[in-house]
Design a protein around this motif. Structure first.
Motif, PDB file in Angstrom:
ATOM      1  N   GLU A   5     -11.924   4.884  20.977  1.00  0.00           N
ATOM      2  CA  GLU A   5     -11.869   6.324  20.860  1.00  0.00           C
ATOM      3  C   GLU A   5     -12.177   6.687  19.415  1.00  0.00           C
ATOM      4  O   GLU A   5     -11.474   6.268  18.499  1.00  0.00           O
ATOM      5  CB  GLU A   5     -10.500   6.851  21.265  1.00  0.00           C
ATOM      6  CG  GLU A   5     -10.201   6.632  22.729  1.00  0.00           C
ATOM      7  CD  GLU A   5      -8.848   7.159  23.148  1.00  0.00           C
ATOM      8  OE1 GLU A   5      -8.108   7.701  22.291  1.00  0.00           O
ATOM      9  OE2 GLU A   5      -8.525   7.036  24.339  1.00  0.00           O
ATOM     10  N   LEU A   6     -13.245   7.441  19.222  1.00  0.00           N
ATOM     11  CA  LEU A   6     -13.654   7.859  17.889  1.00  0.00           C
ATOM     12  C   LEU A   6     -13.401   9.352  17.761  1.00  0.00           C
ATOM     13  O   LEU A   6     -13.913  10.149  18.554  1.00  0.00           O
ATOM     14  CB  LEU A   6     -15.134   7.550  17.665  1.00  0.00           C
ATOM     15  CG  LEU A   6     -15.544   6.091  17.874  1.00  0.00           C
ATOM     16  CD1 LEU A   6     -17.041   5.947  17.769  1.00  0.00           C
ATOM     17  CD2 LEU A   6     -14.847   5.194  16.875  1.00  0.00           C
ATOM     18  N   GLY A  10     -16.757  17.046  16.532  1.00  0.00           N
ATOM     19  CA  GLY A  10     -16.933  17.784  17.782  1.00  0.00           C
ATOM     20  C   GLY A  10     -15.946  17.409  18.866  1.00  0.00           C
ATOM     21  O   GLY A  10     -15.986  17.956  19.966  1.00  0.00           O
ATOM     22  N   GLY A  11     -15.061  16.473  18.597  1.00  0.00           N
ATOM     23  CA  GLY A  11     -14.081  16.029  19.586  1.00  0.00           C
ATOM     24  C   GLY A  11     -14.034  14.519  19.671  1.00  0.00           C
ATOM     25  O   GLY A  11     -14.725  13.814  18.940  1.00  0.00           O
ATOM     26  N   THR A  12     -13.236  14.006  20.571  1.00  0.00           N
ATOM     27  CA  THR A  12     -13.078  12.562  20.738  1.00  0.00           C
ATOM     28  C   THR A  12     -14.191  12.015  21.622  1.00  0.00           C
ATOM     29  O   THR A  12     -14.466  12.563  22.687  1.00  0.00           O
ATOM     30  CB  THR A  12     -11.712  12.246  21.357  1.00  0.00           C
ATOM     31  OG1 THR A  12     -10.691  12.743  20.490  1.00  0.00           O
ATOM     32  CG2 THR A  12     -11.525  10.742  21.535  1.00  0.00           C
TER      33      THR A  12
END
Length: 119
Positions: A5-6, A10-12
Motif C-alpha cells: 500500500e503506497l 491522490g490516495g492509497t
C-alpha cells in the motif's frame, strides 16, 4: 504473496503480487489480481544487497500469454538492502527501455510486516 500500500498524494495505491521460483532459475514476479504482468528476474547478492535484474517480461490478456520481445522489453533493476541507520529496508528500482531510456524509477526507505492470511 504481498500486498503493498503506497500512500500517494491522490490516495492509497494497492499493488498485489506473488513471487515464485522460476523453472529456468531466478524468480518470477506476477503482478495484479488476477496477474496481468509477469517478470522473470536473475537474483544475486552484491555486498549486503539483494539485486534483481529482469530477463523476460510477459503480459496476460485474458487467456492469451504474450512474451514481450527483448528488443522492446524494458529492463527492471531492483536493489534492496537493510539501512542500519534508520532500521528500515532501502530500495532502489529503475525501469530502462532499450530504445527510450529510463522510463521510471524510485528509491527510498520502507518498513514491512508479515501477516498470516485470514482463515
Amino acid at each position: 504473496m504481498a500486498v503493498r500500500e503506497l500512500d500517494l498524494p491522490g490516495g492509497t495505491w494497492v499493488m498485489r503480487d506473488d513471487v515464485v521460483r522460476s523453472p529456468a532459475g531466478g524468480v518470477t514476479d506476477r503482478l495484479g489480481s488476477p496477474a496481468i504482468l509477469a517478470a522473470t528476474f536473475d537474483v544475486a547478492v552484491v555486498g549486503d544487497a539483494l539485486e534483481l535484474t529482469s530477463r523476460t517480461l510477459g503480459l496476460a490478456l485474458g487467456p492469451l500469454r504474450l512474451r514481450v520481445p527483448r528488443v522492446v522489453s524494458p529492463t527492471v533493476r531492483l536493489q534492496e538492502s537493510f539501512d542500519a541507520a534508520s532500521g528500515r529496508q532501502r530500495v532502489d528500482l529503475t525501469v530502462v527501455h532499450p530504445l527510450l531510456g529510463r522510463l521510471y524509477g524510485y528509491n527510498g526507505l520502507f518498513t514491512y510486516r508479515i501477516e498470516k492470511e485470514p482463515a
